[in-house]
Scaffold this motif. Structure first.
Motif, short mmCIF file in Angstrom:
data_model
loop_
_atom_site.label_atom_id
_atom_site.label_comp_id
_atom_site.label_asym_id
_atom_site.label_seq_id
_atom_site.Cartn_x
_atom_site.Cartn_y
_atom_site.Cartn_z
N UNK A 172 -0.10 3.74 -8.03
CA UNK A 172 -0.02 3.34 -6.62
C UNK A 172 -1.16 2.41 -6.27
N UNK A 173 -0.90 1.51 -5.35
CA UNK A 173 -1.92 0.60 -4.82
C UNK A 173 -2.32 1.05 -3.42
N UNK A 174 -3.57 0.74 -3.04
CA UNK A 174 -4.09 1.11 -1.73
C UNK A 174 -4.78 -0.09 -1.10
N UNK A 216 0.86 -1.18 0.00
CA UNK A 216 0.00 0.00 0.00
C UNK A 216 0.89 1.23 0.00
N UNK A 217 0.60 2.19 -0.88
CA UNK A 217 1.41 3.40 -1.02
C UNK A 217 1.33 4.29 0.21
N UNK A 218 0.27 4.17 1.00
CA UNK A 218 0.09 5.02 2.17
C UNK A 218 0.57 4.35 3.45
N UNK A 219 0.17 3.11 3.67
CA UNK A 219 0.44 2.43 4.94
C UNK A 219 1.61 1.47 4.89
N UNK A 220 2.01 1.04 3.70
CA UNK A 220 3.06 0.03 3.58
C UNK A 220 2.56 -1.38 3.81
N UNK A 221 1.26 -1.53 4.04
CA UNK A 221 0.64 -2.84 4.29
C UNK A 221 0.76 -3.72 3.05
N UNK A 222 1.03 -5.01 3.28
CA UNK A 222 1.07 -5.98 2.18
C UNK A 222 -0.35 -6.25 1.69
N UNK A 223 -0.55 -6.21 0.37
CA UNK A 223 -1.85 -6.50 -0.23
C UNK A 223 -1.66 -7.69 -1.17
#
Length: 65
Positions: free
Chosen positions: A51-53, A30-37
């Motif tokens: 960017x992915x969210x 995720x471009x904002x949180x760095x969470x793996x998607x």
């Protein structure tokens, strides 16, 4: 020998109705949180920013900047 894509970040090209895999992997960040998607859970991205969210809420937050 089979190479696993597990635990590897993919590189994608985001398009209006989908994405194209540029480098194999099983997730993006995720471009904002760095969470793996996981790729099979990826639903939100920005074509212009490439960017992915992780969620609709995060996407709206990013696009309001």
């Amino acid at each position: 020998m089979l190479v696993s894509n597990s635990n590897r970040t993919a590189r994608l090209h985001y398009m209006a109705n989908g994405f194209r895999v540029l480098s194999q992997g099983d997730h993006v960040l995720c471009a904002v949180t760095g969470q793996r998607i996981p790729l099979d859970a990826l639903r939100y991205w920005n074509v212009a920013r490439q960017e992915a969210y992780a969620s609709a809420e995060i996407a709206m937050e990013a696009m309001s900047d």
